[in-house]
Design a protein around this motif. Sequence first.
Motif, PDB file in Angstrom:
ATOM      1  N   LEU A   1       0.972  -1.128   0.000  1.00 44.13           N
ATOM      2  CA  LEU A   1      -0.039  -0.004  -0.026  1.00 44.13           C
ATOM      3  C   LEU A   1       0.813   1.249   0.066  1.00 44.13           C
ATOM      4  N   LYS A   2       1.749   1.374   0.642  1.00 43.26           N
ATOM      5  CA  LYS A   2       2.764   2.607   1.078  1.00 43.26           C
ATOM      6  C   LYS A   2       3.622   2.643  -0.432  1.00 43.26           C
ATOM      7  N   ARG A   3       4.081   1.580  -1.072  1.00 44.80           N
ATOM      8  CA  ARG A   3       4.771   1.692  -2.287  1.00 44.80           C
ATOM      9  C   ARG A   3       3.768   2.324  -3.498  1.00 44.80           C
ATOM     10  N   GLY A   4       2.433   1.551  -3.367  1.00 47.53           N
ATOM     11  CA  GLY A   4       1.573   2.081  -4.517  1.00 47.53           C
ATOM     12  C   GLY A   4       1.259   3.544  -4.330  1.00 47.53           C
TER      13      GLY A   4
ATOM     14  N   LEU B   1       1.937 -11.387  -4.312  1.00 41.70           N
ATOM     15  CA  LEU B   1       1.145 -10.313  -3.720  1.00 41.70           C
ATOM     16  C   LEU B   1       1.815  -9.183  -3.471  1.00 41.70           C
ATOM     17  N   SER B   2       3.247  -9.293  -3.140  1.00 40.67           N
ATOM     18  CA  SER B   2       4.055  -7.928  -3.006  1.00 40.67           C
ATOM     19  C   SER B   2       4.262  -7.011  -4.140  1.00 40.67           C
ATOM     20  N   VAL B   3       4.319  -8.080  -5.273  1.00 39.74           N
ATOM     21  CA  VAL B   3       4.392  -7.298  -6.705  1.00 39.74           C
ATOM     22  C   VAL B   3       3.078  -6.880  -6.939  1.00 39.74           C
ATOM     23  N   LEU B   4       2.026  -7.426  -6.891  1.00 43.75           N
ATOM     24  CA  LEU B   4       0.732  -7.013  -7.464  1.00 43.75           C
ATOM     25  C   LEU B   4       0.117  -5.799  -6.782  1.00 43.75           C
TER      26      LEU B   4
ATOM     27  N   PRO C   1     -12.117  -0.750  -4.388  1.00 41.19           N
ATOM     28  CA  PRO C   1     -10.778  -1.574  -4.102  1.00 41.19           C
ATOM     29  C   PRO C   1     -10.796  -2.961  -4.622  1.00 41.19           C
ATOM     30  N   VAL C   2     -11.757  -3.540  -4.626  1.00 38.04           N
ATOM     31  CA  VAL C   2     -12.112  -5.183  -4.912  1.00 38.04           C
ATOM     32  C   VAL C   2     -11.904  -5.039  -6.764  1.00 38.04           C
ATOM     33  N   LEU C   3     -12.747  -4.252  -7.011  1.00 40.38           N
ATOM     34  CA  LEU C   3     -12.663  -3.917  -8.549  1.00 40.38           C
ATOM     35  C   LEU C   3     -11.027  -3.483  -9.000  1.00 40.38           C
TER      36      LEU C   3
ATOM     37  N   THR D   1      -3.027  -0.887  -5.563  1.00 40.50           N
ATOM     38  CA  THR D   1      -3.065   0.362  -4.606  1.00 40.50           C
ATOM     39  C   THR D   1      -3.185   1.769  -5.706  1.00 40.50           C
ATOM     40  N   GLU D   2      -2.427   1.746  -6.630  1.00 39.22           N
ATOM     41  CA  GLU D   2      -2.403   2.793  -7.662  1.00 39.22           C
ATOM     42  C   GLU D   2      -4.076   2.747  -8.208  1.00 39.22           C
ATOM     43  N   SER D   3      -4.312   1.842  -8.625  1.00 37.67           N
ATOM     44  CA  SER D   3      -5.618   1.730  -9.359  1.00 37.67           C
ATOM     45  C   SER D   3      -6.717   1.860  -8.483  1.00 37.67           C
TER      46      SER D   3
END
Length: 321
Positions: free
Chosen positions: A13-16, A224-227, A296-298, A232-234
Amino acid sequence: MSSSTFLIFTRGLKRGLVTLRRERGWLTTLLSLTGILVLAQLFVFMAIAGQGLESLIRSRMDVRLEILEGATDVQIREFFSAAKGQPTIHDVQYITKEQAYEAERLRDPQLISFLETLKLTNPFPETFNVTLRSLNDYDAFVAFVQNPQWSKIIDPNFLSKSTDQEKSIRELLKVTQAARLLVLAFLALTAFVLLFILMELVRRRSLLRSEEILIERLFGAHDLSVLLPFATESAALLVAALLVSMGLLIGFLFLLPTVFPVLASEGVFSGLRAQVDPLLRTFLPAFLSLELIIAPVLAFVGAWFGMRPQLRSRQLVVARL
């Protein structure tokens, strides 16, 4: 394992958010998402307005009953009292021949002038103007009127006239229901379009940062860490676009009576507004809250499908534009 998963989520979340704030070019994406969501909000408003129109059509169906010439005052009062006590009937009005004559004078002065010129007697019968609580109460109302007790009071021809009116109303209801289903279909189509836009957004951004993804995978990073940064950006862009579209919809609803005076409280369509306003107050806040939960789910689903080829690839290849 739970602490590791929590760490992956927080870092993702922070990285995004940091990446979204650092990089430029997201304004165009935000405007595109806002346009799609404004369209979706309008579809929601149209669906609610269609439901209000259907409720307006179903409610307060008026039926006019002609009183036979031989009916006595006692019989008329008896029917009037019995009709008032029916749970399916909202209101009953007894209209005398004189009242009908004066009402027709206001509606068609030329006809009354013609009758007075020829010195004709009042041709308008005494009537009961009955307002049903709902179109669904029509069958119970017919059963009440067809009671043999009222055969010497009510003109038996009323049934054919009111049945024609009922058929017309039911046909109109079918049209409004079909229109509402069409609006819901367009709303679902808009959701799919939004999902594809998010998928393309993540795909392009992942290609631009393919070297970063490659390094993460070389060091054995969890999928998950890559995704998560891309999701988060989206999600951030989607929630921002959703808030903007909500503001535009609220402004549209606020200015609607000004732009279209017929929708004002005293306008021609004030009855429709009276039906739609409670639906808007009830369903619109709940739907907007649901949108904020679904966004967020979408975004995560769009990010997953957008990055699925890279996450499932067994070869660590640097993808280049």
